[in-house]
Design an enzyme around this catalytic site. Structure first.
Site, PDB file in Angstrom:
ATOM      1  N   HIS A 129       2.577  -9.731  -1.223  1.00 47.44           N
ATOM      2  CA  HIS A 129       3.082  -8.597  -2.002  1.00 47.44           C
ATOM      3  C   HIS A 129       4.418  -8.098  -1.433  1.00 47.44           C
ATOM      4  O   HIS A 129       5.388  -7.914  -2.183  1.00 47.44           O
ATOM      5  CB  HIS A 129       2.030  -7.476  -1.977  1.00 47.44           C
ATOM      6  CG  HIS A 129       2.432  -6.227  -2.683  1.00 47.44           C
ATOM      7  ND1 HIS A 129       1.855  -5.825  -3.862  1.00 47.44           N
ATOM      8  CD2 HIS A 129       3.336  -5.264  -2.372  1.00 47.44           C
ATOM      9  CE1 HIS A 129       2.386  -4.682  -4.252  1.00 47.44           C
ATOM     10  NE2 HIS A 129       3.290  -4.319  -3.350  1.00 47.44           N
ATOM     11  N   GLU A 130       4.473  -7.892  -0.118  1.00 45.97           N
ATOM     12  CA  GLU A 130       5.685  -7.350   0.495  1.00 45.97           C
ATOM     13  C   GLU A 130       6.831  -8.358   0.471  1.00 45.97           C
ATOM     14  O   GLU A 130       7.984  -7.981   0.253  1.00 45.97           O
ATOM     15  CB  GLU A 130       5.415  -6.870   1.924  1.00 45.97           C
ATOM     16  CG  GLU A 130       4.386  -5.759   2.044  1.00 45.97           C
ATOM     17  CD  GLU A 130       4.632  -4.560   1.136  1.00 45.97           C
ATOM     18  OE1 GLU A 130       5.798  -4.255   0.810  1.00 45.97           O
ATOM     19  OE2 GLU A 130       3.647  -3.918   0.732  1.00 45.97           O
ATOM     20  N   HIS A 162       8.788  -8.263  -2.685  1.00 45.37           N
ATOM     21  CA  HIS A 162       9.811  -7.217  -2.763  1.00 45.37           C
ATOM     22  C   HIS A 162      11.156  -7.712  -2.247  1.00 45.37           C
ATOM     23  O   HIS A 162      12.204  -7.311  -2.757  1.00 45.37           O
ATOM     24  CB  HIS A 162       9.394  -5.980  -1.955  1.00 45.37           C
ATOM     25  CG  HIS A 162       8.440  -5.083  -2.663  1.00 45.37           C
ATOM     26  ND1 HIS A 162       8.741  -4.439  -3.840  1.00 45.37           N
ATOM     27  CD2 HIS A 162       7.173  -4.708  -2.339  1.00 45.37           C
ATOM     28  CE1 HIS A 162       7.706  -3.705  -4.219  1.00 45.37           C
ATOM     29  NE2 HIS A 162       6.739  -3.849  -3.329  1.00 45.37           N
ATOM     30  N   CYS A 215       1.110  -0.255  -5.670  1.00 38.88           N
ATOM     31  CA  CYS A 215       2.383  -0.347  -4.968  1.00 38.88           C
ATOM     32  C   CYS A 215       2.994   1.044  -4.822  1.00 38.88           C
ATOM     33  O   CYS A 215       2.974   1.831  -5.771  1.00 38.88           O
ATOM     34  CB  CYS A 215       3.332  -1.253  -5.747  1.00 38.88           C
ATOM     35  SG  CYS A 215       4.952  -1.477  -4.984  1.00 38.88           S
ATOM     36  N   LEU A 216       3.540   1.310  -3.657  1.00 39.61           N
ATOM     37  CA  LEU A 216       4.193   2.594  -3.416  1.00 39.61           C
ATOM     38  C   LEU A 216       5.375   2.812  -4.358  1.00 39.61           C
ATOM     39  O   LEU A 216       5.705   3.947  -4.689  1.00 39.61           O
ATOM     40  CB  LEU A 216       4.664   2.691  -1.962  1.00 39.61           C
ATOM     41  CG  LEU A 216       3.568   2.652  -0.895  1.00 39.61           C
ATOM     42  CD1 LEU A 216       4.184   2.616   0.502  1.00 39.61           C
ATOM     43  CD2 LEU A 216       2.616   3.819  -1.046  1.00 39.61           C
ATOM     44  N   GLY A 231       1.534  -1.467   3.464  1.00 46.06           N
ATOM     45  CA  GLY A 231       2.717  -2.284   3.627  1.00 46.06           C
ATOM     46  C   GLY A 231       3.900  -1.633   2.947  1.00 46.06           C
ATOM     47  O   GLY A 231       3.735  -0.873   1.985  1.00 46.06           O
ATOM     48  N   GLN A 238      12.160  -1.108  -0.685  1.00 47.07           N
ATOM     49  CA  GLN A 238      11.462   0.066  -1.207  1.00 47.07           C
ATOM     50  C   GLN A 238      12.040   1.373  -0.681  1.00 47.07           C
ATOM     51  O   GLN A 238      11.733   2.440  -1.214  1.00 47.07           O
ATOM     52  CB  GLN A 238       9.970  -0.007  -0.880  1.00 47.07           C
ATOM     53  CG  GLN A 238       9.256  -1.109  -1.638  1.00 47.07           C
ATOM     54  CD  GLN A 238       7.797  -1.155  -1.281  1.00 47.07           C
ATOM     55  OE1 GLN A 238       7.413  -1.786  -0.304  1.00 47.07           O
ATOM     56  NE2 GLN A 238       6.995  -0.451  -2.064  1.00 47.07           N
TER      57      GLN A 238
END
Length: 180
Positions: free
Chosen positions: A140-141, A144, A98-99, A43, A48
């Site tokens: 999670h996304e 953000h 997480c990225l 994701g 991000q």
């Protein structure tokens, strides 16, 4: 297009709604999906990559590989202006990475399942209801989009340790897609 990482202040900003019919989102989502696959993510949210717009791209199925290590399928889902409209009373704790916080992971408590209403890339109103990895990934996304990372969802002492671990990971040169 690059993934920004903590402590970049953009990751703490609240994203603005996408104007319905905005034709640029389809290409942006495609570019984000390519970056997500390249960094082994499931994701990615617009903030991000430095875009303060309310949309995310998720693909929890692509990680399955054939005998040669190639993805079996890629089916990214673009969620524009997503909103959680229902969720379970029960919560579950599971490990997340997480990225934008490379080199670490940590246990996060989230609802067991969520139902999200959003527009797809063709601006049709859709709903997704899921638990498991997809349900967790949606939560999670969407965090953000509100300027939160998974570290913010951790209990205070665990958060302190995670941030220490993250400082060490950054010093080692951790890149998006790397977890401990």
């Amino acid at each position: 297009m690059n993934i920004i990482t903590l402590p970049d202040p953009l990751l703490r900003e609240v994203s603005q709604p996408v104007e319905i019919g905005d034709k640029s989102i389809k290409k942006l989502a495609k570019d984000m999906a390519k970056l997500m696959y390249k960094t082994d993510g499931v994701g990615i949210a617009a903030p991000q990559v430095g875009l303060l717009k309310r949309f995310v791209v998720i693909d929890c199925d692509w990680v399955e590989e054939d005998e040669k290590g190639r993805p079996l399928k890629k089916n990214p889902i673009t969620m524009i202006n997503p909103v959680i409209v229902d969720h379970s009373e029960e919560t579950v704790v599971n490990s997340e990475g997480c990225l934008s916080v490379p080199g670490i992971n940590g246990d996060v408590e989230r609802w067991e399942w969520v139902e999200v209403e959003c527009y797809n890339e063709d601006y049709q109103l859709v709903r997704y209801k899921s638990g498991g990895l997809f349900g967790r990934c949606m939560q999670h996304e969407l965090d953000h989009l509100d300027g939160k990372t998974f570290v913010d969802r951790m209990p205070p002492l665990a958060r302190i340790q995670a941030l220490r671990d993250y400082d060490e990971a950054r010093a080692r040169g951790a890149k998006p897609g790397e977890v401990c």
